[in-house]
Design a protein around this motif. Sequence first.
Motif, short mmCIF file in Angstrom:
data_model
loop_
_atom_site.label_atom_id
_atom_site.label_comp_id
_atom_site.label_asym_id
_atom_site.label_seq_id
_atom_site.Cartn_x
_atom_site.Cartn_y
_atom_site.Cartn_z
N ARG A 75 20.04 55.45 35.95
CA ARG A 75 20.70 55.36 37.26
C ARG A 75 21.31 53.98 37.41
NH1 ARG A 75 16.44 56.32 41.66
NH2 ARG A 75 15.33 54.76 40.47
N ASP A 116 14.28 55.49 36.02
CA ASP A 116 14.20 56.67 36.88
C ASP A 116 12.81 56.92 37.45
OD1 ASP A 116 12.99 57.49 34.56
OD2 ASP A 116 14.18 59.32 34.33
N LEU A 154 25.53 57.43 33.40
CA LEU A 154 24.48 57.20 34.38
C LEU A 154 24.79 57.93 35.69
CD1 LEU A 154 24.14 53.33 33.91
CD2 LEU A 154 22.85 55.12 32.76
N THR A 155 23.77 58.06 36.50
CA THR A 155 23.92 58.65 37.84
C THR A 155 24.01 57.50 38.85
OG1 THR A 155 22.59 60.55 37.20
CG2 THR A 155 22.84 60.14 39.57
N LYS A 156 25.06 57.52 39.64
CA LYS A 156 25.22 56.48 40.66
C LYS A 156 24.35 56.82 41.87
CE LYS A 156 28.67 53.66 42.92
NZ LYS A 156 30.09 53.36 43.06
N VAL A 157 23.60 55.80 42.34
CA VAL A 157 22.74 56.00 43.53
C VAL A 157 23.22 55.13 44.67
CG1 VAL A 157 20.70 56.77 42.30
CG2 VAL A 157 21.03 54.34 42.70
#
Length: 175
Positions: free
Chosen positions: A127, A140, A172-175
């Motif tokens: 993330r 994570d 990646l996952t943007k938070v």
Amino acid sequence: MSEQGTVHRAVELRYRPVLRDYSVALRARDRVSPAGRRQRFLGVATTGCAVVATSLSLAQGTDVPVPPLVALLLCGPVLLLRPWLMARQLFRLVARQGEFRVRVDESGVGVDTESSSTVVRWPAQPRYLETADLFVMLSDDKNATALTVIAKRGAQDRADVDHLREIFDRHLTKV
């Protein structure tokens, strides 16, 4: 080369970390991690209760109980200063490493300093979040325990920052 035939080039950055990098990164991490949100809520709730208890005691003309007064005097400042205090501790270790040379490519992030070399593969910190001056990669786990701080000022030009964002968005996952 990717499936579309596009060549993905690496982005390289060079910079010396500063205390503000870590203070901003830790504050941002606190906003996205349950533990950080919980600590902030508890600090605000404790400070609020102490203010109410102290105000009621003063309004009734009675002595202010010591526990709410101590909570009022400690919780507010600690709530505000906690990320900065943690950043100071972390920065003491980081500052000794000198200049950071960061390479971000399709395999992950490599960080070389005067005293160490580290490679963070995408699954290790899947993330990320972005601030005005930083990219912060996060593990994570529930508390986002591990983080990698990358200062945008280390990029040679604005296009490198945009390309870095594209690489992060791919992996990646943007938070």
